[in-house]
Structure formats: C-alpha cells, structure tokens
Design a protein around this motif. Structure first.
Motif, PDB file in Angstrom:
ATOM      1  N   ALA A 165      13.368   3.749   8.662  1.00 16.71           N
ATOM      2  CA  ALA A 165      14.154   2.885   9.208  1.00 16.71           C
ATOM      3  C   ALA A 165      15.234   3.947   9.869  1.00 16.71           C
ATOM      4  N   GLU A 166      15.658   4.473   8.795  1.00 19.14           N
ATOM      5  CA  GLU A 166      17.073   5.546   9.024  1.00 19.14           C
ATOM      6  C   GLU A 166      16.759   6.944   9.651  1.00 19.14           C
ATOM      7  N   HIS A 167      15.167   7.217   9.300  1.00 17.62           N
ATOM      8  CA  HIS A 167      14.965   8.679  10.411  1.00 17.62           C
ATOM      9  C   HIS A 167      15.172   7.838  11.702  1.00 17.62           C
ATOM     10  N   HIS A 181      22.939  -2.175  20.398  1.00 18.63           N
ATOM     11  CA  HIS A 181      21.901  -1.961  19.951  1.00 18.63           C
ATOM     12  C   HIS A 181      21.155  -2.987  20.379  1.00 18.63           C
ATOM     13  N   GLY A 182      19.764  -3.780  20.139  1.00 13.81           N
ATOM     14  CA  GLY A 182      19.005  -4.504  20.485  1.00 13.81           C
ATOM     15  C   GLY A 182      18.526  -4.707  19.024  1.00 13.81           C
ATOM     16  N   GLU A 183      17.310  -5.814  19.106  1.00 12.78           N
ATOM     17  CA  GLU A 183      17.280  -6.101  17.576  1.00 12.78           C
ATOM     18  C   GLU A 183      16.656  -5.341  17.216  1.00 12.78           C
ATOM     19  N   SER A 184      17.582  -5.359  16.306  1.00 12.46           N
ATOM     20  CA  SER A 184      16.303  -4.618  14.420  1.00 12.46           C
ATOM     21  C   SER A 184      15.776  -4.767  14.056  1.00 12.46           C
ATOM     22  N   THR A 185      14.487  -4.742  13.340  1.00 10.66           N
ATOM     23  CA  THR A 185      13.209  -5.237  12.416  1.00 10.66           C
ATOM     24  C   THR A 185      13.293  -4.738  11.333  1.00 10.66           C
ATOM     25  N   GLU A 186      13.138  -5.331  10.341  1.00  9.53           N
ATOM     26  CA  GLU A 186      12.578  -4.321   9.356  1.00  9.53           C
ATOM     27  C   GLU A 186      11.873  -5.573   8.250  1.00  9.53           C
ATOM     28  N   GLU A 232       6.128  -2.893   9.389  1.00 12.08           N
ATOM     29  CA  GLU A 232       6.545  -2.512  11.200  1.00 12.08           C
ATOM     30  C   GLU A 232       8.260  -2.523  10.796  1.00 12.08           C
ATOM     31  N   VAL A 233       8.771  -1.509  11.081  1.00  9.99           N
ATOM     32  CA  VAL A 233      10.335  -0.970  11.789  1.00  9.99           C
ATOM     33  C   VAL A 233       9.983  -0.836  13.178  1.00  9.99           C
ATOM     34  N   SER A 234      11.707  -1.411  13.715  1.00 12.60           N
ATOM     35  CA  SER A 234      12.110  -1.383  15.188  1.00 12.60           C
ATOM     36  C   SER A 234      13.679  -1.504  15.313  1.00 12.60           C
ATOM     37  N   ARG A 235      13.896   0.048  15.934  1.00 11.99           N
ATOM     38  CA  ARG A 235      14.902   0.064  16.523  1.00 11.99           C
ATOM     39  C   ARG A 235      15.422   0.267  17.792  1.00 11.99           C
ATOM     40  N   ARG A 236      16.103  -0.189  18.003  1.00 11.01           N
ATOM     41  CA  ARG A 236      16.379  -0.251  19.961  1.00 11.01           C
ATOM     42  C   ARG A 236      18.187   0.431  20.607  1.00 11.01           C
ATOM     43  N   ARG A 237      18.675   1.097  21.260  1.00  9.71           N
ATOM     44  CA  ARG A 237      19.109   1.282  22.065  1.00  9.71           C
ATOM     45  C   ARG A 237      19.640   0.961  23.464  1.00  9.71           C
TER      46      ARG A 237
END
Length: 65
Positions: free
Chosen positions: A7-9, A29-34, A38-43
């Motif tokens: 997630a940090e990467h 940021h949009g929804e983030s999940t861990e 699965e990891v999801s990050r958005r801008r």
C-alpha cells in the motif's frame, strides 16, 4: 512484501506525478482498501485547462511520471 508495504509503495507511485506538476495540482483520494490479498489506492483531480496545448502538457507530465 507485506500488504502495508504494498500500500505504501502504491502511494509513492501515485504521488510521483503530482510532485512533478507545476503549479501544483490538488487532488483528493478515492476509496482505499487493504484486504488480505488486495490493495487499492486512487487519486482524483478535477481541473479546467483552458487550452489544448496546456492540456497536452499536463497529460504529458503525468504520463512521464
């Protein structure tokens, strides 16, 4: 690599283009999940760019980074 490290990467990868944009672009940021697997990050950026040339420059900076 742990899910936290992953997630940090992902955040580092997403932050890179924003560091290159001058003047700075503001984002949300949009929804983030861990999850377990699965990891999801958005801008998200919403802006008005008045000319096709400036729009192309903006997109070019983002694509390069």
């Amino acid at each position: 690599m742990t899910m936290r490290e992953t997630a940090e990467h992902a955040v580092e990868i997403l932050d890179s283009p924003f560091d290159a944009i001058k003047p700075a672009a503001h984002w949300t940021h949009g929804e983030s999940t861990e999850g377990d697997c699965e990891v999801s990050r958005r801008r998200a950026v919403m802006t008005v760019i008045s000319s096709p040339q400036r729009r192309g420059n903006f997109v070019g900076v983002v694509e390069r980074h």
